[in-house]
Design a protein around this motif. Structure first.
Motif, PDB file in Angstrom:
ATOM      1  N   ARG A   1     -10.727 -73.051  35.022  1.00 19.24           N
ATOM      2  CA  ARG A   1     -10.346 -71.932  35.813  1.00 19.24           C
ATOM      3  C   ARG A   1     -10.387 -70.680  35.192  1.00 19.24           C
ATOM      4  NH1 ARG A   1      -6.877 -75.919  38.232  1.00 19.24           N
ATOM      5  NH2 ARG A   1      -5.257 -74.846  36.667  1.00 19.24           N
ATOM      6  N   THR A   2      -9.718 -70.507  34.001  1.00 20.30           N
ATOM      7  CA  THR A   2      -9.766 -69.276  33.452  1.00 20.30           C
ATOM      8  C   THR A   2     -11.105 -68.831  32.881  1.00 20.30           C
ATOM      9  OG1 THR A   2      -7.637 -70.065  32.526  1.00 20.30           O
ATOM     10  CG2 THR A   2      -8.419 -68.185  31.327  1.00 20.30           C
ATOM     11  N   LEU A   3     -11.736 -69.683  32.516  1.00 19.87           N
ATOM     12  CA  LEU A   3     -13.227 -69.276  32.143  1.00 19.87           C
ATOM     13  C   LEU A   3     -14.061 -68.628  33.164  1.00 19.87           C
ATOM     14  CD1 LEU A   3     -13.929 -69.557  29.376  1.00 19.87           C
ATOM     15  CD2 LEU A   3     -15.312 -71.762  29.631  1.00 19.87           C
ATOM     16  N   ARG A   4     -13.968 -69.659  34.308  1.00 18.06           N
ATOM     17  CA  ARG A   4     -14.335 -68.855  35.607  1.00 18.06           C
ATOM     18  C   ARG A   4     -14.092 -67.447  36.032  1.00 18.06           C
ATOM     19  NH1 ARG A   4     -16.982 -69.687  40.373  1.00 18.06           N
ATOM     20  NH2 ARG A   4     -16.234 -68.950  42.363  1.00 18.06           N
ATOM     21  N   ARG A   5     -12.648 -67.204  35.857  1.00 15.12           N
ATOM     22  CA  ARG A   5     -12.182 -66.067  36.246  1.00 15.12           C
ATOM     23  C   ARG A   5     -12.551 -64.863  35.264  1.00 15.12           C
ATOM     24  NH1 ARG A   5      -7.059 -68.225  36.956  1.00 15.12           N
ATOM     25  NH2 ARG A   5      -6.384 -67.911  34.948  1.00 15.12           N
TER      26      ARG A   5
ATOM     27  N   ASP B   1     -22.607 -65.018  33.332  1.00 17.74           N
ATOM     28  CA  ASP B   1     -22.272 -63.697  32.903  1.00 17.74           C
ATOM     29  C   ASP B   1     -22.880 -62.763  32.166  1.00 17.74           C
ATOM     30  OD1 ASP B   1     -21.974 -64.208  30.208  1.00 17.74           O
ATOM     31  OD2 ASP B   1     -19.985 -64.391  30.331  1.00 17.74           O
ATOM     32  N   PRO B   2     -22.584 -61.642  32.032  1.00 11.39           N
ATOM     33  CA  PRO B   2     -23.752 -60.609  31.384  1.00 11.39           C
ATOM     34  C   PRO B   2     -24.173 -61.367  29.937  1.00 11.39           C
ATOM     35  CG  PRO B   2     -21.734 -59.464  32.286  1.00 11.39           C
ATOM     36  CD  PRO B   2     -21.578 -61.099  32.114  1.00 11.39           C
ATOM     37  N   HIS B   3     -23.430 -62.023  29.566  1.00 12.58           N
ATOM     38  CA  HIS B   3     -23.822 -62.420  28.034  1.00 12.58           C
ATOM     39  C   HIS B   3     -24.646 -63.818  28.064  1.00 12.58           C
ATOM     40  CE1 HIS B   3     -20.263 -60.038  27.627  1.00 12.58           C
ATOM     41  NE2 HIS B   3     -20.986 -59.291  26.840  1.00 12.58           N
TER      42      HIS B   3
ATOM     43  N   ARG C   1     -16.248 -73.334  41.603  1.00 15.34           N
ATOM     44  CA  ARG C   1     -14.836 -73.433  41.831  1.00 15.34           C
ATOM     45  C   ARG C   1     -14.088 -74.835  41.776  1.00 15.34           C
ATOM     46  NH1 ARG C   1     -15.940 -69.381  46.129  1.00 15.34           N
ATOM     47  NH2 ARG C   1     -17.845 -70.468  45.637  1.00 15.34           N
ATOM     48  N   ASP C   2     -14.931 -75.864  41.699  1.00 14.02           N
ATOM     49  CA  ASP C   2     -14.599 -77.210  41.469  1.00 14.02           C
ATOM     50  C   ASP C   2     -14.502 -77.606  39.998  1.00 14.02           C
ATOM     51  OD1 ASP C   2     -17.104 -76.898  42.352  1.00 14.02           O
ATOM     52  OD2 ASP C   2     -17.204 -79.280  42.727  1.00 14.02           O
ATOM     53  N   GLY C   3     -14.879 -76.911  39.027  1.00 12.21           N
ATOM     54  CA  GLY C   3     -14.739 -77.134  37.612  1.00 12.21           C
ATOM     55  C   GLY C   3     -16.129 -77.774  37.115  1.00 12.21           C
TER      56      GLY C   3
END
Lengths: 232, 232
Positions: free
Chosen positions: A80-84, A132-134, A141-143
């Motif tokens: 979840r944190t990584l997604r954020r 992500d940009p890198h 959402r469901d991990g």
DNA sequence: AATCAATTCTAGGGTGACCTAAATCCCATC
DNA sequence: GATGGGATTTAGGTCACCCTAGAATTGATT
């Protein structure tokens, strides 16, 4: 069947530990106290203490002297944190035109404060980005994530043609330099030469204006992940 | 001439205290321990402790048993946080289409994590807004605000025509209800009646579709700030 | 099998930010 | 001008998170 019972909010430091452990576990073995300490720039003793607390909360399992593994809950929280984090990075670069090298630090702070709702609104605004940009993949959402095992540029052989898939994002200076060289996720490289004794790797950067020859040290090359596209 | 020597980052709680004290001081007198405690939903004893720390850092001056005042540094810090908060609110509503009533809570968390750079990028994207979605003025980069002394709707007299300038933003439920009534900053009202003994105030809401008559209790009316536009 | 260096854990401290309970102070009222 | 109630502060405690120093464990090497 354990119903997911409201993921209660975790503290910033806890989220940072979980992310670090997740990352370290990716290479296969459990995360060691020292590695976690290094990554978070914290003393090993502090890590021991925090790991106990994480274990008490059921987020990790800890075999003393053997290392730490995320539990199911821990892994879900980490993702979840990584997604954020990664959606924030996307949003900052794409919508707010944030410079490539400063995005990571900003997202690192915001990820602990941004609500699920905010992040999903950003994701929607971007059309649900998948990396992500890198070049790092964004958990769904469901991990779910598909962390593809990539080789690094340092491991590529002369003659190979590769596509850059991902670069490390922690150090702004390195990122700025890579950008200068024209090396970003998605760009194409031909490995021209690899000097012996960990010497520099010479590459042809296809996407630079008119193409360009660049020399990259192994240290930097080890932070660039590539995927093979064939031999010359 | 004291050169401004890098405003070092303050903790989240410290920023919250400074904002609260700033707000309480607006009415003129120094902020009392109890008022700060109420506003932050914290025990008065805890406030005493924190106020000491704030005073040690030179952010407030404290006369025991007499109240707390912001110093120059404290005021500057409070205004920086307020600017962050209000620009975030603007951005969330205008760009991310955040619902009116949830914007405050989200901004409350983000304001402690968002960098100056991020906030300024948001401000730029919005064309440097001068007030937030609830009508509160946004301090400028160099710390100027013009907090106009407004009357509340509860104080308006029957017959008056007023424009709503600002509404309190803390309670989502009240905000949702006001939105239902069609009462938002910028809308025009005619005060039709004011029942005695703190009874409800009946207003004509100009901007509702076709106009509408609404009754508002004093409690709610006291949280709506208006500016006179003449008599009927 | 014994030892040694690296790793990891425990012990003991410190700080920030909160709490409850028990003084203490202020001042309005008698 | 004493006094009592309300506001405030002090005293003493908790929890999360970090630290340094020192003890314990591991497993690699003699």
């Amino acid at each position: 069947m354990t119903a997911s019972p409201e993921p209660q909010p975790l503290t910033g430091p806890v989220e940072d530990y979980l992310k670090a452990i997740y990352d370290l576990e990716l290479v296969g073995s459990p995360a060691s106290t020292n590695d976690i300490a290094d990554r978070l720039a914290i003393s090993p003793a502090s890590v021991s203490g925090m790991v106990r607390r994480l274990a008490d909360q059921g987020l990790v399992s800890h075999e003393p002297y053997r290392g730490v593994r995320l539990t199911g809950d821990g892994r879900r929280a980490a993702l979840r944190t990584l997604r954020r984090h990664r959606i924030l990075e996307c949003y900052l670069t794409e919508v707010l035109d944030y410079p490539w090298d400063r995005v990571h630090a900003e997202a690192e702070r915001l990820e602990h404060a941004a609500s699920e709702e905010l992040v999903e609104r950003m994701a929607a605004a971007l059309g649900d980005p998948v990396q992500d940009p890198h070049g790092a993949p964004i958990p769904t959402r469901d991990g779910r994530v598909e962390e593809s095992a990539l080789r690094t540029l340092a491991e590529a052989a002369p003659g190979e043609q590769v596509r850059v898939r991902r670069v490390h994002d922690k150090e702004p200076a390195r990122l700025r330099y890579l950008a200068e060289l024209g090396i970003r996720p998605g760009c194409h490289l031909r490995i021209l030469d690899k000097a012996p004794f960990d010497g520099p790797i010479t590459v042809w950067v296809e996407d630079a204006v008119g193409g360009a020859t660049r020399a990259v040290g192994v240290g930097l090359a080890a932070q660039v992940y590539v995927e093979s596209e064939g031999q010359a």
